[in-house]
Write an enzyme that holds these catalytic residues in place. Structure first.
Site, short mmCIF file in Angstrom:
data_model
loop_
_atom_site.label_atom_id
_atom_site.label_comp_id
_atom_site.label_asym_id
_atom_site.label_seq_id
_atom_site.Cartn_x
_atom_site.Cartn_y
_atom_site.Cartn_z
N SER A 95 11.56 8.57 6.96
CA SER A 95 11.06 8.10 8.26
C SER A 95 12.03 8.47 9.38
O SER A 95 12.36 9.65 9.54
CB SER A 95 10.82 6.58 8.19
OG SER A 95 10.10 6.11 9.28
N ASP A 217 -1.11 8.00 6.37
CA ASP A 217 0.12 7.33 6.76
C ASP A 217 -0.07 6.80 8.18
O ASP A 217 -0.21 7.58 9.12
CB ASP A 217 1.29 8.32 6.70
CG ASP A 217 2.64 7.69 7.02
OD1 ASP A 217 2.67 6.58 7.56
OD2 ASP A 217 3.67 8.33 6.73
N HIS A 245 3.50 4.93 3.96
CA HIS A 245 4.66 5.52 4.62
C HIS A 245 5.89 5.59 3.72
O HIS A 245 6.93 6.06 4.17
CB HIS A 245 4.97 4.70 5.88
CG HIS A 245 5.95 5.34 6.80
ND1 HIS A 245 5.78 6.60 7.34
CD2 HIS A 245 7.14 4.89 7.30
CE1 HIS A 245 6.81 6.90 8.12
NE2 HIS A 245 7.65 5.88 8.10
#
Length: 267
Positions: A95, A217, A245
């Site tokens: 991320s 996502d 995610h």
């Protein structure tokens, strides 16, 4: 400064192998990589850590001035690498950590020799000609909700971020991770994350790069993966058979296979 204690550094795996640094995302800690470490440990030296303000990192080292930008988190990475003599590492960032890895590679190119970006996003807010997945109003509401009631926000958002509603234990784990983070420090990291714009930094990436995206996502839609891939010259894009995610938790086999294949190609 004792970097090992500050960032709760763990070093495991094969000391003779190339170093792989695993970096967690917002609201998480190094435990999120527990299903990845066994897939790497036989062949690679694996370094894990917690960003200051997360996990078991030293909370007294937190500074809003430093961690109010992604540069502060990148400095954590570089200082961990320096303290543990990490050179030419493969930096695996989940991320927002994918962008932290880009910045760390700019700061100390001798320390980072390749990047693996797991569900990356250089900008979460939509812009002209760019879809980040959120309007400016969406992000404002998200941050206002987080700042008003962090625990309530965590309980509501973590399952959405994780996806995989048919496996509620995954959402519960992410909720617990979010809720274990100090709310004041989490607010700083959240603002730093969701208001960041690292699109221009991608243009300077010159190391081998793997971009891993999921089929669905809510945080980093596939348009973002395509943008990252197109912006980083020579990068490889892999769409995992996974949703949510956090594919390193929801689809560890596919995630680990993609990472190991990329690492093998580096040799």
């Amino acid at each position: 400064m004792d970097i090992a204690r500050r960032n709760n550094v763990t070093v495991t795996g094969n000391p003779q192998g190339r170093t792989v640094v695993l970096a967690h995302g917002f609201g998480c800690d190094q435990n999120m990589w527990r299903l990845t470490v066994p897939a790497l440990a036989n062949d690679y030296r694996v370094v894990l850590f917690d960003y200051v303000g997360s996990g078991a990192a030293d909370p007294t080292a937190f500074s809003e001035d430093r961690y109010g930008s992604l540069t502060g988190y990148a400095r954590d990475v570089v200082e961990v690498c320096e303290a543990f003599d990490v050179r030419d590492a493969v930096f695996v960032g989940h991320s927002v950590s994918a962008m932290v890895g880009v910045l760390a590679a700019q700061m100390a190119p001798e320390r980072v020799g390749a990047l693996v970006m797991v569900a990356p996003s250089p900008r979460y807010v939509d812009d002209e000609g760019y879809r980040g997945g959120f309007s400016a109003e969406d992000i404002d509401e998200l941050l206002e909700s987080l700042e008003a009631n962090y625990l309530g926000w965590s309980a509501a958002m973590a399952p959405l971020i994780m996806g995989n509603a048919e496996r509620p234990e995954l959402g519960e784990e992410l909720t617990n991770s979010f809720c274990a983070t100090d709310p004041d420090m989490a607010r700083v990291f959240a603002r730093t994350t969701f208001l960041s714009d690292s699109r221009d930094d991608l243009k300077g990436v010159r190391v081998p790069t793997l971009v891993l995206e999921c089929t669905q996502d809510v945080i980093a839609p596939r348009e973002v993966g395509a943008f990252v891939h197109e912006t980083i010259t020579g990068s490889k894009l892999v769409t995992l058979d996974a949703t949510g995610h956090c594919p390193h938790l929801s689809a560890p086999e596919a995630t680990n296979q993609a990472i190991r294949s990329f690492l093998a190609d580096l040799k």
